[in-house]
Design a protein around this motif. Structure first.
Motif, PDB file in Angstrom:
ATOM      1  N   ASN A  25      -1.980   4.661  -8.096  1.00  0.00           N
ATOM      2  CA  ASN A  25      -1.554   4.339  -9.447  1.00  0.00           C
ATOM      3  C   ASN A  25      -1.933   2.888  -9.701  1.00  0.00           C
ATOM      4  N   MET A  26      -3.008   2.674 -10.436  1.00  0.00           N
ATOM      5  CA  MET A  26      -3.518   1.330 -10.738  1.00  0.00           C
ATOM      6  C   MET A  26      -3.619   0.468  -9.474  1.00  0.00           C
ATOM      7  N   GLY A  27      -4.280   1.035  -8.450  1.00  0.00           N
ATOM      8  CA  GLY A  27      -4.548   0.295  -7.221  1.00  0.00           C
ATOM      9  C   GLY A  27      -3.487   0.396  -6.166  1.00  0.00           C
ATOM     10  N   ILE A  28      -2.349   0.981  -6.481  1.00  0.00           N
ATOM     11  CA  ILE A  28      -1.248   1.077  -5.526  1.00  0.00           C
ATOM     12  C   ILE A  28      -1.150   2.511  -5.020  1.00  0.00           C
ATOM     13  N   LYS A  29      -1.090   2.671  -3.693  1.00  0.00           N
ATOM     14  CA  LYS A  29      -1.028   3.998  -3.079  1.00  0.00           C
ATOM     15  C   LYS A  29       0.307   4.664  -3.412  1.00  0.00           C
ATOM     16  N   VAL A  30       0.238   5.912  -3.880  1.00  0.00           N
ATOM     17  CA  VAL A  30       1.429   6.706  -4.180  1.00  0.00           C
ATOM     18  C   VAL A  30       1.263   8.079  -3.554  1.00  0.00           C
ATOM     19  N   GLU A  31       2.349   8.849  -3.537  1.00  0.00           N
ATOM     20  CA  GLU A  31       2.269  10.226  -3.069  1.00  0.00           C
ATOM     21  C   GLU A  31       1.456  11.037  -4.067  1.00  0.00           C
ATOM     22  N   CYS A  32       0.631  11.943  -3.578  1.00  0.00           N
ATOM     23  CA  CYS A  32      -0.171  12.761  -4.465  1.00  0.00           C
ATOM     24  C   CYS A  32       0.715  13.721  -5.259  1.00  0.00           C
ATOM     25  N   GLU A  77     -16.315   8.200  -0.484  1.00  0.00           N
ATOM     26  CA  GLU A  77     -15.116   8.259  -1.310  1.00  0.00           C
ATOM     27  C   GLU A  77     -15.522   8.414  -2.778  1.00  0.00           C
ATOM     28  N   GLU A  78     -14.890   9.373  -3.458  1.00  0.00           N
ATOM     29  CA  GLU A  78     -15.102   9.571  -4.896  1.00  0.00           C
ATOM     30  C   GLU A  78     -13.765   9.344  -5.591  1.00  0.00           C
ATOM     31  N   VAL A  79     -13.748   8.384  -6.536  1.00  0.00           N
ATOM     32  CA  VAL A  79     -12.474   7.999  -7.135  1.00  0.00           C
ATOM     33  C   VAL A  79     -12.693   7.467  -8.549  1.00  0.00           C
ATOM     34  N   GLU A  80     -11.691   7.617  -9.385  1.00  0.00           N
ATOM     35  CA  GLU A  80     -11.701   7.026 -10.724  1.00  0.00           C
ATOM     36  C   GLU A  80     -11.141   5.609 -10.606  1.00  0.00           C
ATOM     37  N   MET A  81     -11.830   4.634 -11.190  1.00  0.00           N
ATOM     38  CA  MET A  81     -11.346   3.266 -11.176  1.00  0.00           C
ATOM     39  C   MET A  81     -11.092   2.793 -12.600  1.00  0.00           C
ATOM     40  N   VAL A  82     -10.064   1.978 -12.754  1.00  0.00           N
ATOM     41  CA  VAL A  82      -9.722   1.373 -14.034  1.00  0.00           C
ATOM     42  C   VAL A  82      -9.711  -0.139 -13.852  1.00  0.00           C
ATOM     43  N   HIS A  83     -10.713  -0.810 -14.417  1.00  0.00           N
ATOM     44  CA  HIS A  83     -10.829  -2.268 -14.308  1.00  0.00           C
ATOM     45  C   HIS A  83     -10.707  -2.736 -12.855  1.00  0.00           C
ATOM     46  N   GLY A  84     -11.456  -2.064 -11.959  1.00  0.00           N
ATOM     47  CA  GLY A  84     -11.514  -2.483 -10.563  1.00  0.00           C
ATOM     48  C   GLY A  84     -10.422  -1.942  -9.672  1.00  0.00           C
ATOM     49  N   LYS A  85      -9.504  -1.134 -10.220  1.00  0.00           N
ATOM     50  CA  LYS A  85      -8.391  -0.613  -9.420  1.00  0.00           C
ATOM     51  C   LYS A  85      -8.488   0.906  -9.329  1.00  0.00           C
ATOM     52  N   ARG A  86      -8.273   1.431  -8.121  1.00  0.00           N
ATOM     53  CA  ARG A  86      -8.258   2.874  -7.952  1.00  0.00           C
ATOM     54  C   ARG A  86      -7.094   3.474  -8.738  1.00  0.00           C
ATOM     55  N   ASN A  87      -7.368   4.599  -9.421  1.00  0.00           N
ATOM     56  CA  ASN A  87      -6.328   5.226 -10.231  1.00  0.00           C
ATOM     57  C   ASN A  87      -6.550   6.730 -10.231  1.00  0.00           C
ATOM     58  N   GLY A  88      -5.571   7.478  -9.727  1.00  0.00           N
ATOM     59  CA  GLY A  88      -5.713   8.917  -9.624  1.00  0.00           C
ATOM     60  C   GLY A  88      -6.021   9.339  -8.198  1.00  0.00           C
ATOM     61  N   THR A  89      -6.652  10.502  -8.057  1.00  0.00           N
ATOM     62  CA  THR A  89      -6.925  11.068  -6.737  1.00  0.00           C
ATOM     63  C   THR A  89      -8.245  10.556  -6.183  1.00  0.00           C
ATOM     64  N   SER A  90      -8.187  10.073  -4.943  1.00  0.00           N
ATOM     65  CA  SER A  90      -9.381   9.653  -4.217  1.00  0.00           C
ATOM     66  C   SER A  90      -9.738  10.730  -3.203  1.00  0.00           C
ATOM     67  N   VAL A 140     -12.387  16.815   4.614  1.00  0.00           N
ATOM     68  CA  VAL A 140     -12.026  16.204   3.326  1.00  0.00           C
ATOM     69  C   VAL A 140     -10.539  15.883   3.310  1.00  0.00           C
ATOM     70  N   ILE A 141     -10.188  14.662   2.928  1.00  0.00           N
ATOM     71  CA  ILE A 141      -8.790  14.287   2.771  1.00  0.00           C
ATOM     72  C   ILE A 141      -8.610  13.654   1.393  1.00  0.00           C
ATOM     73  N   TYR A 142      -7.361  13.572   0.951  1.00  0.00           N
ATOM     74  CA  TYR A 142      -7.075  13.060  -0.389  1.00  0.00           C
ATOM     75  C   TYR A 142      -6.032  11.956  -0.313  1.00  0.00           C
TER      76      TYR A 142
END
Length: 573
Positions: free
Chosen positions: A114-121, A85-98, A108-110
């Motif tokens: 949004n700050m650790g909470i799963k949202v629609e891409c 998994e390649e992802v941007e993290m902000v203070h320990g929380k996933r943020n953006g596209t994983s 490959v899946i995506y």
């Protein structure tokens, strides 16, 4: 060993080390290395038949993953569970596209967060909740946790069958909301005697790992880290000025400010007795963690009471996969205490808050609870997040707020609340921004250049008000640290305003000759110090400013007489 691992070891003694021999949880090991050239950490965790490797940078404040992070899961059998998994993290929380790549097939899946909470891409879409199973909650809101279970050899169908069975057992009883924990624990106990016991064991271990990351947000922990960096201000001073909400929470446990101050003095003295720490060491915060939990246990054991026995019992409950019962054990001892608590008794309340954060690491239980609330029609508070957008000027910033879930009722108020201390509430400064779900943007104006502020999103429905993650920022002109690239964004003066002693903290991206200058409003130089050649990394300068008159000053850091960053300093007496 991790900080919480050290804590449990100290709580129950050496018998907790050989967990595998006890037949309770799989063998777990953790190792971390640091690459000075890339400024990246590599954390390797081995458990069951799985190796998890995380590579990336960590934030300076609390040592949480921050920036571009790569997480690789490698299983021994079968190999098709391996993925990256390649992802941007902000203070320990996933943020953006994983981006998740299955290593054997190349698929490959995506997933988007949004700050650790799963949202629609492609957009931070609001979630409209209907009847939903706990497995659907898990797979839609916490896909990263499902991947972790996959990596240990459990297919999605295995996890779904286990959670469905768990819900079915609980569904045979009628109970009130406050009885959920008991009935959940009873269902787990039933399933421990079935083939599902292997999932229960692995989930307990993953909950442990996740809980360790969650307690990095402990306000006491962050205050202790700040205490070491300031070298002047006590933990109590920092809690009372930067984390006052923590004191309010302690008061709910009948701990007075005076009680906590006495406990903090013991804590600081105990940690100081362990020796000194190198602030430039990339594992500095890991050392603080170890010493913090060690010191808390030392304070526990200073009095002849039942507290140590209760703590040992609580820790053993954790080892036996009974995280929720820890809360019952510790809550029972909180009832004993009122005002005038001793440091040992205060430390038990402190532990209570740490454990309450830690047990939130059980994502399956959180999913079952969320499903239970939705299907029963119980309205919960909204789910919100906060993102810093931009600094517009020396007195203005823009923040984005997101209301991702309404909790089952209309959101009648939302906006951004802010203050000069951590975790502000609607009782502090507030900028409202409409109603309902979705994204909104707020601009804060009239701020003071050089001052540190904290802000977070709030949203209110019929049940109450929820708050998002807290962001910290320093107001500055658009010319300065972001353009010259010399300093990180966390250059600060603490405390500010100040009456006597102040600590100047900054981070350098590379070595350079530095000079610190303090100038009054008339342009007169009242202090100047050639700091010489400083290496890359974190730096602190402690100054006695008692000789300066009350007023506003400009503090300038200069590199070789060219690139400069300025902070405002206020002296009040």
């Amino acid at each position: 060993m991790s900080a919480i691992g050290i804590f449990i070891l100290l709580a129950v003694g050496s018998d907790v080390i050989d967990l595998d021999a006890m037949g309770i949880v799989p063998t777990y090991s953790r190792d971390m290395t640091y690459n000075e050239k890339t400024n990246q950490f590599t954390e390797t965790e081995a458990y069951s038949r799985t190796k998890k490797t995380t590579i990336g940078t960590r934030d300076r404040g609390a040592h949480r993953w921050h920036g571009k992070v790569t997480v690789t899961y490698e299983s021994i059998v079968p190999k098709y569970y391996d993925f990256k998994e390649e992802v941007e993290m902000v203070h320990g929380k996933r943020n953006g596209t994983s981006t998740i790549t299955y290593l054997q097939s190349g698929t490959v899946i995506y997933k988007c967060y949004n700050m650790g909470i799963k949202v629609e891409c492609k957009k931070a879409a609001p979630v409209n909740e209907a009847e939903i199973s706990a497995y659907q909650v898990l797979s839609s809101k916490y896909p990263w946790y499902l991947f972790a279970l996959n990596a240990t050899g459990f297919k999605d169908a295995d996890v779904e069958s286990y959670i469905d069975t768990l819900e079915e057992i609980m569904g045979t009883n009628e109970f009130e909301d406050d009885e959920f924990d008991d009935y959940y624990d009873d269902a787990i106990e039933v399933l421990e005697e079935t083939p599902y016991d292997s999932i229960i064991v692995i989930n307990s271990l993953l909950s442990f790992m996740n809980g360790f990351e969650l307690i990095k947000d402990s306000e006491l922990r962050m205050a202790v880290i700040d205490h070491y960096r300031s070298d002047v201000y006590s933990t109590y001073d920092i809690v009372s000025t930067t984390y006052p909400g923590y004191l309010l929470s302690l008061q709910e446990g009948d701990v007075t400010d005076q009680d906590f101050e006495e406990f903090s003095q013991d804590l600081d003295s105990c940690m100081a007795s362990y020796g000194s720490l190198d602030l430039e060491d990339p594992f500095f915060i890991d050392s603080v963690d170890s010493w913090l939990y060690r010191a808390i246990m030392s304070i526990y054991e200073t009095e002849d009471s039942d507290s140590t026995d209760i703590l040992k019992s609580a820790a053993r409950l954790y080892v036996h996969n009974d995280l929720q019962s820890i809360w019952h054990e510790i809550n029972s001892m909180l009832i004993q205490y009122s005002v005038n608590s001793t440091p040992a008794e205060v430390s038990e309340v402190v532990l209570y808050f740490i454990v309450m954060q830690f047990i939130q690491g059980d994502i399956i239980k959180r999913s079952v609870w969320k499903s239970y609330l939705i299907n029963k029609g119980v309205v919960s508070v909204p789910t919100v997040t906060t993102v810093f957008e931009a600094g517009n000027s020396a007195t203005s910033v823009t923040l984005n707020g997101y209301v991702l879930e309404d909790g089952g009722a209309e959101v009648n108020s939302r906006g951004i609340t802010w203050a000069s201390y951590y975790n502000p509430t609607t009782d502090d400064h507030l900028e409202a921004s409409g109603t309902g779900m979705g994204a909104f943007q707020v601009t804060l104006t009239g701020l003071t250049e050089g001052d540190t502020y904290y802000a977070r999103t709030y949203a209110t429905n019929s049940t109450g008000t929820a708050y998002g993650n807290c962001v910290q920022f320093i107001v500055q002109s658009t010319v300065g640290i972001e353009e010259n690239g010399l300093f990180d964004l966390d250059f600060s003066i603490y405390p500010n305003p100040v009456s006597a002693f102040a600590t100047f903290s900054f981070q350098m991206e590379y070595s350079a000759n530095m000079e610190l200058t303090i100038v009054d409003l008339k342009g007169g130089v009242v202090y100047q110090n050639d700091l010489g050649s400083l290496p890359r990394g974190d730096h602190q300068i402690n100054l006695d400013l008692s000789a300066l008159k009350s007023g506003i000053y400009s503090c300038q850091l200069t590199k070789s007489g060219t690139a400069q960053v300025t902070r405002k300093l206020v002296i009040v007496r």
